[in-house]
Scaffold this motif. Structure first.
Motif, mmCIF file in Angstrom:
data_model
loop_
_atom_site.group_PDB
_atom_site.id
_atom_site.type_symbol
_atom_site.label_atom_id
_atom_site.label_comp_id
_atom_site.label_asym_id
_atom_site.label_seq_id
_atom_site.Cartn_x
_atom_site.Cartn_y
_atom_site.Cartn_z
ATOM 1 N N ASP A 14 -5.526 9.873 -10.664
ATOM 2 C CA ASP A 14 -6.826 9.712 -11.313
ATOM 3 C C ASP A 14 -7.203 8.264 -11.564
ATOM 4 O OD1 ASP A 14 -6.189 12.677 -13.251
ATOM 5 O OD2 ASP A 14 -7.281 12.411 -11.351
ATOM 6 N N TYR A 15 -6.339 7.337 -11.141
ATOM 7 C CA TYR A 15 -6.588 5.928 -11.463
ATOM 8 C C TYR A 15 -7.761 5.374 -10.674
ATOM 9 C CZ TYR A 15 -2.096 6.027 -13.811
ATOM 10 O OH TYR A 15 -1.073 6.323 -14.638
ATOM 11 N N LYS A 16 -8.592 4.583 -11.364
ATOM 12 C CA LYS A 16 -9.725 3.890 -10.713
ATOM 13 C C LYS A 16 -9.641 2.421 -11.122
ATOM 14 C CE LYS A 16 -12.615 7.492 -9.401
ATOM 15 N NZ LYS A 16 -11.532 8.416 -9.409
ATOM 16 N N GLY A 17 -10.074 1.533 -10.264
ATOM 17 C CA GLY A 17 -10.097 0.103 -10.604
ATOM 18 C C GLY A 17 -8.721 -0.421 -10.971
ATOM 19 N N VAL A 18 -7.736 -0.097 -10.140
ATOM 20 C CA VAL A 18 -6.347 -0.501 -10.414
ATOM 21 C C VAL A 18 -6.100 -1.915 -9.867
ATOM 22 C CG1 VAL A 18 -3.940 0.085 -9.909
ATOM 23 C CG2 VAL A 18 -5.613 1.898 -10.269
ATOM 24 N N SER A 19 -5.340 -2.722 -10.617
ATOM 25 C CA SER A 19 -5.122 -4.126 -10.214
ATOM 26 C C SER A 19 -4.132 -4.249 -9.060
ATOM 27 C CB SER A 19 -4.544 -4.934 -11.366
ATOM 28 O OG SER A 19 -5.442 -4.954 -12.414
ATOM 29 N N VAL A 20 -4.492 -5.127 -8.125
ATOM 30 C CA VAL A 20 -3.546 -5.488 -7.057
ATOM 31 C C VAL A 20 -2.695 -6.623 -7.611
ATOM 32 C CG1 VAL A 20 -3.315 -6.439 -4.719
ATOM 33 C CG2 VAL A 20 -5.207 -4.884 -5.272
ATOM 34 N N ILE A 21 -1.370 -6.419 -7.731
ATOM 35 C CA ILE A 21 -0.526 -7.469 -8.314
ATOM 36 C C ILE A 21 0.335 -8.169 -7.273
ATOM 37 C CG2 ILE A 21 -0.442 -6.469 -10.633
ATOM 38 C CD1 ILE A 21 2.474 -5.558 -9.867
ATOM 39 N N GLU A 22 0.420 -7.610 -6.114
ATOM 40 C CA GLU A 22 1.264 -8.227 -5.097
ATOM 41 C C GLU A 22 0.693 -7.857 -3.736
ATOM 42 O OE1 GLU A 22 4.249 -9.741 -6.591
ATOM 43 O OE2 GLU A 22 3.971 -10.745 -4.684
ATOM 44 N N VAL A 23 0.518 -8.836 -2.837
ATOM 45 C CA VAL A 23 0.130 -8.525 -1.462
ATOM 46 C C VAL A 23 1.275 -9.021 -0.588
ATOM 47 C CG1 VAL A 23 -1.557 -8.917 0.367
ATOM 48 C CG2 VAL A 23 -2.329 -8.750 -2.008
#
Ligand code: CAO
Length: 419
Positions: A14-23
Motif C-alpha cells: 500500500d506504500y505510495k511516495g516511498v523514498s529511494v535511498i540507494e541506487v
C-alpha cells in the motif's frame, strides 16, 4: 535480438511516495536478472528492488531522494533476448511507455529483502549494502556511513575496502613498517662500555614517541615572537610575587597565548577519531617536564579559566611533583595540546614530536636579543623562537603558518590576552 525494456517499480503493497535511498546501478552497467537495482525505504523497512531481466542499463530515471510508487519508471534496459520476466506484469503508465519499448515491473520485492532500517546499535544500511559488504568480507558495523542519517552507502563500503588495502602491512597490529631489523652490535669490540637499563618512564615514553613519529605525518613551522614587552612585564610581576615565593617564568605566558591561538584556530585543539575530527571545547595543556628518570607530560587543566600567576604556581607544583615521582597517570591524561619548553636550557629551534592523540605541539627555544629592523633603523628586541609541529592529516601548512604567526603576535602584545 536486442530489445529495449522498461523496468518499473513493482507492487510494494500500500506504500505510495516511498523514498529511494540507494541506487545500485548506473547507465552502461551490465546486470543480471535478480541483481538489486535500488533500495526503497518506508518509515518501517528498507526494500531491495531486484531486476526482472539481464541486460545493459541504457537510461536511468531514478535518483537517490526520489519518491516512487508502484509503476514508477526505474530504468530502460537493452536485453539480448526476449526472456520473460521473472514475475508479474505491471500496468504501464502511458506517459512513460513509448510504443517501441516494452515495459515490465521489476521483480517483486521478496520477503527476506525487507529488514528494519536500524536495529539496536547496528550499522544503518539497506539489505543490498549489507549483502555487498558481506560479499567483500567487510564488517558493516565498522563502516562509517556518509548517507542520509548516517546510512552506509555502497561507496562507503568500497572506500572502507580501499583504505584497508592501502594500510601499510607489518607486524605491529597493522601499523608496523616493513623495515630491516636493527642488527645486534657488539660495542665492547671497539672499546670500554657500561650498560644501564632504561627507566620505566623511558621505555613507556620511548614506545609512544616512536609510534607517534612513524604514524603521524609531522611538519614543523618555525617563527619568532618579539617578547621584549612581555619580558619587562614578567620581570615586574616576578619582583611583586617573589615575596610569596612564586616564580613567574615565560612559560606561564605561553600557556595563555597558546589557549588564545587554540581558540582562534580550533582545529589545533582536536583529535582524529577514525574519519572524524573531534574538536574539544576545553583547554587542558600538557607541559613536557625533564625529570632524572625521563620525559613526563603532566597536564594543566582549564588553562583558559586561570590567570598567569595561578598558572605559574601550578606549573611549579606539577613539575616538582613529576621530578619527585609523585605524578599519577590521571595527571598526564586528557591534554589537548603540549608545550615543550627548552628555553631555560638553550637552542634556537627544534622539531618536537606530537603527543598523540593531540594534533600539534609547541616547542619553545631560548630567547635572545636580536637586531630588528623597525621604521628604518635596527633596534634591539628580545626574540623568542617558536617551533610548532603539526599533524598534516588534520592541519594544512597555511593554517599552521597562521596559527604560529598569531601565537607570536599574542606574545608580542600580551594585551591581546585580555581580548
Ligand atoms: N628563553 C630564555 N630563558 C628562558 C626561557 C626562554 N624561552 N624559558 C625559561 N627561561 C628561563 C627562566 O626564566 C628561568 O630563568 P631564571 O632562573 O633566571 O629565572 C630559567 O630559564 C629556568 O626556567 P625553568 O626551567 O625553571 O622554568 P620554565 O617554566 O621555563 O620550565 C619546565 C619549566 C618544567 C618546562 C622545565 O623545567 C623543563 O623541564 N623543561 C624541559 C622540557 C623538555 O625536556 N622538553 C623536551 C621534550 S622533547 O624531548
Amino acid at each position: 535480438m536486442a530489445e529495449m525494456k522498461q523496468v518499473l517499480v513493482p507492487d510494494i503493497g500500500d506504500y505510495k511516495g516511498v523514498s529511494v535511498i540507494e541506487v545500485m546501478v548506473k547507465v552502461g552497467d551490465i546486470i543480471n536478472e535478480e541483481d538489486t537495482l535500488l533500495t526503497l525505504e518506508t518509515d518501517k523497512a528498507a526494500m531491495d528492488v531486484p531486476s526482472p531481466y539481464a541486460g545493459v542499463v541504457k537510461e536511468l530515471h531514478i535518483e537517490i531522494g526520489d519518491k516512487v510508487s508502484q509503476g514508477s519508471l526505474i530504468l530502460v534496459m537493452e536485453c539480448n533476448d526476449a526472456a520473460s520476466p521473472s514475475e508479474q506484469t505491471a500496468a504501464i503508465p502511458a506517459a512513460v511507455a513509448p510504443a517501441s519499448v516494452a515495459a515490465q515491473a521489476a521483480a517483486p520485492v521478496v520477503a527476506q529483502s525487507v529488514q528494519p532500517v536500524i536495529s539496536g546499535g547496528q550499522a544503518h544500511a539497506s539489505p543490498a549494502i549489507r549483502r555487498f559488504a558481506r560479499e567483500l568480507g567487510v564488517d558493516i558495523a565498522k563502516v562509517q556511513g556518509s548517507g542520509e542519517k548516517g546510512r552506509v552507502t555502497k561507496d562507503d563500503v568500497q572506500n572502507f575496502v580501499k583504505t584497508a588495502l592501502a594500510q601499510p602491512r607489518g607486524t605491529a597490529g597493522g601499523n608496523g613498517l616493513q623495515v630491516l631489523d636493527m642488527p645486534v652490535f657488539d660495542f665492547a669490540k671497539y672499546g670500554a662500555i657500561e650498560t644501564t637499563p632504561l627507566s620505566r618512564i623511558q621505555k613507556i615514553s620511548g614506545a609512544n614517541l616512536h609510534r607517534n613519529w612513524v604514524t603521524i605525518p609531522h611538519v614543523t613551522q618555525f617563527d619568532e615572537a618579539d617578547i621584549t614587552d612581555m619580558e619587562a612585564f614578567r620581570k615586574q610581576l616576578g619582583t611583586e610575587y617573589a615575596k610569596q615565593n612564586i616564580k613567574i617564568t615565560p612559560l606561564a605566558f605561553m600557556l595563555k597565548a597558546v589557549v588564545a591561538a587554540l581558540q582562534k584556530f580550533p582545529k589545533f585543539n582536536a583529535s582524529l577519531d577514525g574519519e572524524n575530527l573531534v574538536l574539544k571545547q576545553y583547554f587542558h595543556i600538557g607541559v613536557a617536564v625533564d625529570t632524572p628518570d625521563g620525559l613526563m607530560v603532566p597536564v594543566l587543566r582549564d588553562v583558559d579559566k586561570k590567570g598567569i600567576v595561578q598558572l605559574a604556581q601550578e606549573l611549579a607544583e606539577i613539575s616538582a611533583k613529576a621530578r619527585e615521582k609523585k605524578i599519577t597517570a590521571a595527571d598526564m591524561q586528557g591534554g589537548c595540546f603540549t608545550i615543550s619548553s627548552l628555553g631555560g636550557i638553550g637552542g634556537t629551534a627544534f622539531t618536537p614530536i606530537i603527543n598523540a592523540p593531540e594534533v600539534a605541539i609547541l616547542g619553545v627555544s631560548r630567547s635572545c636579543m636580536k637586531p630588528v629592523y623597525q621604521d628604518g633603523v635596527f633596534v634591539p628586541r628580545l626574540m623568542l623562537p617558536l617551533s610548532v609541529s603539526y599533524d598534516h592529516r588534520v592541519i594544512d601548512g597555511a593554517a599552521a603558518a597562521r596559527f604560529t604567526a598569531y601565537l607570536a603576535q599574542v606574545l608580542s602584545d600580551i594585551r591581546r590576552l585580555a581580548l
